[in-house]
Design a protein around this motif. Structure first.
Motif, PDB file in Angstrom:
ATOM      1  N   LYS A  46       0.818  -1.176   0.067  1.00  0.00           N
ATOM      2  CA  LYS A  46       0.173   0.449  -0.087  1.00  0.00           C
ATOM      3  C   LYS A  46       1.073   1.506   0.246  1.00  0.00           C
ATOM      4  O   LYS A  46       1.659   1.560   1.139  1.00  0.00           O
ATOM      5  CB  LYS A  46      -0.741   0.073   1.054  1.00  0.00           C
ATOM      6  N   MET A  47       0.331   2.224  -1.069  1.00  0.00           N
ATOM      7  CA  MET A  47       1.444   2.844  -1.189  1.00  0.00           C
ATOM      8  C   MET A  47       1.189   3.864   0.109  1.00  0.00           C
ATOM      9  O   MET A  47      -0.391   4.247   0.151  1.00  0.00           O
ATOM     10  CB  MET A  47       1.275   3.712  -2.488  1.00  0.00           C
ATOM     11  N   ILE A  48       1.696   4.782  -0.118  1.00  0.00           N
ATOM     12  CA  ILE A  48       1.977   6.144   0.899  1.00  0.00           C
ATOM     13  C   ILE A  48       0.485   6.912   0.723  1.00  0.00           C
ATOM     14  O   ILE A  48       1.275   7.876  -0.795  1.00  0.00           O
ATOM     15  CB  ILE A  48       3.243   6.521   2.098  1.00  0.00           C
ATOM     16  N   PRO A  49      -0.105   7.557   0.768  1.00  0.00           N
ATOM     17  CA  PRO A  49      -0.499   8.749   0.089  1.00  0.00           C
ATOM     18  C   PRO A  49       0.079   9.936   0.178  1.00  0.00           C
ATOM     19  O   PRO A  49       1.108  10.490   0.372  1.00  0.00           O
ATOM     20  CB  PRO A  49      -1.789   9.051   1.321  1.00  0.00           C
ATOM     21  N   LYS A  50       0.249  10.401  -1.308  1.00  0.00           N
ATOM     22  CA  LYS A  50       0.768  11.680  -1.695  1.00  0.00           C
ATOM     23  C   LYS A  50       1.247  12.577  -0.229  1.00  0.00           C
ATOM     24  O   LYS A  50       1.440  13.426   0.122  1.00  0.00           O
ATOM     25  CB  LYS A  50      -0.219  12.248  -3.093  1.00  0.00           C
ATOM     26  N   ASP A  51      -0.060  12.877  -0.389  1.00  0.00           N
ATOM     27  CA  ASP A  51      -0.358  14.219   1.278  1.00  0.00           C
ATOM     28  C   ASP A  51       0.248  14.302   2.470  1.00  0.00           C
ATOM     29  O   ASP A  51       0.308  15.016   3.201  1.00  0.00           O
ATOM     30  CB  ASP A  51      -1.892  14.687   1.404  1.00  0.00           C
ATOM     31  N   LEU A  52       1.499  12.237   2.576  1.00  0.00           N
ATOM     32  CA  LEU A  52       1.312  12.158   3.945  1.00  0.00           C
ATOM     33  C   LEU A  52       3.454  11.482   3.663  1.00  0.00           C
ATOM     34  O   LEU A  52       4.294  11.421   4.030  1.00  0.00           O
ATOM     35  CB  LEU A  52       0.843  10.868   4.418  1.00  0.00           C
ATOM     36  N   VAL A  53       3.615  11.313   2.244  1.00  0.00           N
ATOM     37  CA  VAL A  53       4.999  11.264   1.382  1.00  0.00           C
ATOM     38  C   VAL A  53       5.903  12.119   2.877  1.00  0.00           C
ATOM     39  O   VAL A  53       6.564  11.282   2.923  1.00  0.00           O
ATOM     40  CB  VAL A  53       5.045  10.996   0.458  1.00  0.00           C
ATOM     41  N   GLU A  54       5.754  12.987   2.820  1.00  0.00           N
ATOM     42  CA  GLU A  54       7.104  14.117   3.163  1.00  0.00           C
ATOM     43  C   GLU A  54       6.968  14.332   4.425  1.00  0.00           C
ATOM     44  O   GLU A  54       7.693  14.108   4.894  1.00  0.00           O
ATOM     45  CB  GLU A  54       6.634  15.817   2.700  1.00  0.00           C
ATOM     46  N   LYS A  55       5.839  14.734   4.337  1.00  0.00           N
ATOM     47  CA  LYS A  55       5.998  13.904   6.817  1.00  0.00           C
ATOM     48  C   LYS A  55       6.413  12.410   6.720  1.00  0.00           C
ATOM     49  O   LYS A  55       6.894  12.620   8.289  1.00  0.00           O
ATOM     50  CB  LYS A  55       4.216  14.265   7.128  1.00  0.00           C
ATOM     51  N   ILE A  74       8.254  10.472   5.425  1.00  0.00           N
ATOM     52  CA  ILE A  74       9.861  10.119   4.512  1.00  0.00           C
ATOM     53  C   ILE A  74      10.838  11.429   4.342  1.00  0.00           C
ATOM     54  O   ILE A  74      11.964  11.335   4.720  1.00  0.00           O
ATOM     55  CB  ILE A  74       9.690   9.613   3.033  1.00  0.00           C
ATOM     56  N   GLY A  75      10.117  12.505   4.825  1.00  0.00           N
ATOM     57  CA  GLY A  75      11.319  13.534   4.293  1.00  0.00           C
ATOM     58  C   GLY A  75      11.806  14.286   3.462  1.00  0.00           C
ATOM     59  O   GLY A  75      12.504  15.163   3.002  1.00  0.00           O
ATOM     60  N   HIS A  76      11.093  13.730   2.064  1.00  0.00           N
ATOM     61  CA  HIS A  76      11.115  14.046   1.001  1.00  0.00           C
ATOM     62  C   HIS A  76       9.705  14.105  -0.117  1.00  0.00           C
ATOM     63  O   HIS A  76       9.261  13.323   0.961  1.00  0.00           O
ATOM     64  CB  HIS A  76      11.928  13.300   0.281  1.00  0.00           C
ATOM     65  N   GLU A  77      10.042  15.220  -0.767  1.00  0.00           N
ATOM     66  CA  GLU A  77       8.293  15.265  -1.638  1.00  0.00           C
ATOM     67  C   GLU A  77       8.090  14.374  -2.478  1.00  0.00           C
ATOM     68  O   GLU A  77       9.105  13.851  -2.779  1.00  0.00           O
ATOM     69  CB  GLU A  77       8.093  16.951  -1.941  1.00  0.00           C
ATOM     70  N   ILE A  78       7.040  14.306  -3.192  1.00  0.00           N
ATOM     71  CA  ILE A  78       6.551  13.106  -4.630  1.00  0.00           C
ATOM     72  C   ILE A  78       8.102  13.915  -5.365  1.00  0.00           C
ATOM     73  O   ILE A  78       8.203  14.468  -5.685  1.00  0.00           O
ATOM     74  CB  ILE A  78       5.334  12.625  -4.492  1.00  0.00           C
ATOM     75  N   GLY A  79       8.729  12.697  -6.155  1.00  0.00           N
ATOM     76  CA  GLY A  79       9.603  13.150  -7.185  1.00  0.00           C
ATOM     77  C   GLY A  79      10.874  14.063  -6.764  1.00  0.00           C
ATOM     78  O   GLY A  79      11.413  13.775  -7.264  1.00  0.00           O
ATOM     79  N   GLY A  80      11.312  13.949  -5.472  1.00  0.00           N
ATOM     80  CA  GLY A  80      12.175  13.878  -4.842  1.00  0.00           C
ATOM     81  C   GLY A  80      12.627  12.414  -4.014  1.00  0.00           C
ATOM     82  O   GLY A  80      13.686  12.146  -2.834  1.00  0.00           O
ATOM     83  N   VAL A  81      11.844  11.801  -3.805  1.00  0.00           N
ATOM     84  CA  VAL A  81      12.126  10.617  -2.832  1.00  0.00           C
ATOM     85  C   VAL A  81      13.206   9.791  -2.633  1.00  0.00           C
ATOM     86  O   VAL A  81      13.541   9.704  -4.083  1.00  0.00           O
ATOM     87  CB  VAL A  81      10.694  10.043  -2.502  1.00  0.00           C
ATOM     88  N   CYS A  82      13.859   9.611  -1.963  1.00  0.00           N
ATOM     89  CA  CYS A  82      15.149   9.250  -2.055  1.00  0.00           C
ATOM     90  C   CYS A  82      15.341   8.664  -0.547  1.00  0.00           C
ATOM     91  O   CYS A  82      15.076   8.565   0.303  1.00  0.00           O
ATOM     92  CB  CYS A  82      16.459   9.674  -2.225  1.00  0.00           C
ATOM     93  N   PRO A  83      16.269   7.093  -0.933  1.00  0.00           N
ATOM     94  CA  PRO A  83      16.620   6.607   0.351  1.00  0.00           C
ATOM     95  C   PRO A  83      17.547   7.173   1.360  1.00  0.00           C
ATOM     96  O   PRO A  83      18.111   6.696   2.314  1.00  0.00           O
ATOM     97  CB  PRO A  83      17.035   5.516  -0.338  1.00  0.00           C
ATOM     98  N   PHE A  84      17.932   8.239   1.240  1.00  0.00           N
ATOM     99  CA  PHE A  84      18.934   9.194   1.307  1.00  0.00           C
ATOM    100  C   PHE A  84      17.700  10.428   2.844  1.00  0.00           C
ATOM    101  O   PHE A  84      17.564  11.332   2.365  1.00  0.00           O
ATOM    102  CB  PHE A  84      19.848   9.650   1.426  1.00  0.00           C
ATOM    103  N   ALA A  85      18.685  11.058   4.363  1.00  0.00           N
ATOM    104  CA  ALA A  85      18.687  11.111   4.696  1.00  0.00           C
ATOM    105  C   ALA A  85      17.044  10.881   5.114  1.00  0.00           C
ATOM    106  O   ALA A  85      16.172  12.553   4.710  1.00  0.00           O
ATOM    107  CB  ALA A  85      18.417  13.447   4.167  1.00  0.00           C
ATOM    108  N   VAL A  86      16.011  10.255   5.436  1.00  0.00           N
ATOM    109  CA  VAL A  86      14.912   9.901   5.292  1.00  0.00           C
ATOM    110  C   VAL A  86      15.040   9.826   7.475  1.00  0.00           C
ATOM    111  O   VAL A  86      16.059  10.443   7.461  1.00  0.00           O
ATOM    112  CB  VAL A  86      14.268   8.856   5.344  1.00  0.00           C
ATOM    113  N   LYS A  87      13.160  10.026   7.459  1.00  0.00           N
ATOM    114  CA  LYS A  87      12.826  10.001   8.902  1.00  0.00           C
ATOM    115  C   LYS A  87      13.121   9.007   9.312  1.00  0.00           C
ATOM    116  O   LYS A  87      14.109   8.167   8.787  1.00  0.00           O
ATOM    117  CB  LYS A  87      12.046  10.678   8.989  1.00  0.00           C
ATOM    118  N   THR A  88      13.621   8.923  10.367  1.00  0.00           N
ATOM    119  CA  THR A  88      13.943   7.721  11.756  1.00  0.00           C
ATOM    120  C   THR A  88      13.014   7.158  11.606  1.00  0.00           C
ATOM    121  O   THR A  88      11.741   7.490  11.833  1.00  0.00           O
ATOM    122  CB  THR A  88      14.102   8.430  12.824  1.00  0.00           C
ATOM    123  N   GLY A  89      13.747   5.774  11.360  1.00  0.00           N
ATOM    124  CA  GLY A  89      12.360   4.638  11.253  1.00  0.00           C
ATOM    125  C   GLY A  89      11.834   4.303   9.851  1.00  0.00           C
ATOM    126  O   GLY A  89      11.302   3.646  10.394  1.00  0.00           O
TER     127      GLY A  89
END
Length: 163
Positions: A87-96, A98-113
């Motif tokens: 189940k994909m994370i809803p677009k409006d929750l990705v930044e909150k 993960i720490g990155h917005e859609i289009g820039g999501v990457c596996p670096f400098a992500v939120k703890t956990g």
């Protein structure tokens, strides 16, 4: 506000990479690299060499899966490994989450956990191009570097079989 958040995200990734001395390897473009096709055009490579990062709601925490640009998630393989529906994370929750917005999501400098996994579809390439925290950035890394710098827990096989 959106540009401020994006600027902050890429700055967080640059700061994260500073500890490894590779912050200068980040590529920033005058055009969008928010999709696999746009990123491949900006970088000048085949779309399959773009390492796309997909964000899922795990059982207890967010899960990022980094796949080759031509790979697609296999729902049955995902469920077999993670014991829950993909189940994909809803677009409006990705930044909150993960720490990155859609289009820039990457596996670096992500939120703890946030748990990071690399899909086996990446193993076909010497180097790949994941985003670097913004919708107009990327970094070229070997698959081994991607594993090391992303802090990925492991390789998984959650993509549909490619020809």
């Amino acid at each position: 506000m959106k540009d401020e958040v994006t600027d902050m995200a890429i700055e967080n990734v640059k700061e994260y990479f500073r500890q490894y001395g590779i912050q200068d390897r980040i590529l920033e473009f005058d055009v969008s690299s928010a999709t696999v096709e746009l990123a491949a055009e900006a970088v000048g490579c085949e779309p399959k060499r773009i390492a796309k990062t997909m964000s899922f709601l795990g059982k207890e925490q967010p899960v990022l899966i980094v796949l080759a640009g031509d790979a697609r998630i296999s729902n049955s393989k995902y469920k077999e490994i993670f014991h829950t529906k993909a189940k994909m994370i809803p677009k409006d929750l990705v930044e909150k989450l993960i720490g990155h917005e859609i289009g820039g999501v990457c596996p670096f400098a992500v939120k703890t956990g946030v748990e990071v996994y690399l899909d086996s579809s990446l193993k076909r390439f010497e180097t790949v191009f994941p985003a670097a925290g913004s919708c107009n950035s990327a970094i070229e890394l070997s698959v081994e570097e991607l594993m090391r710098y992303s802090g990925a827990k492991d390789f998984v096989d959650v993509s549909e079989d490619l020809e």
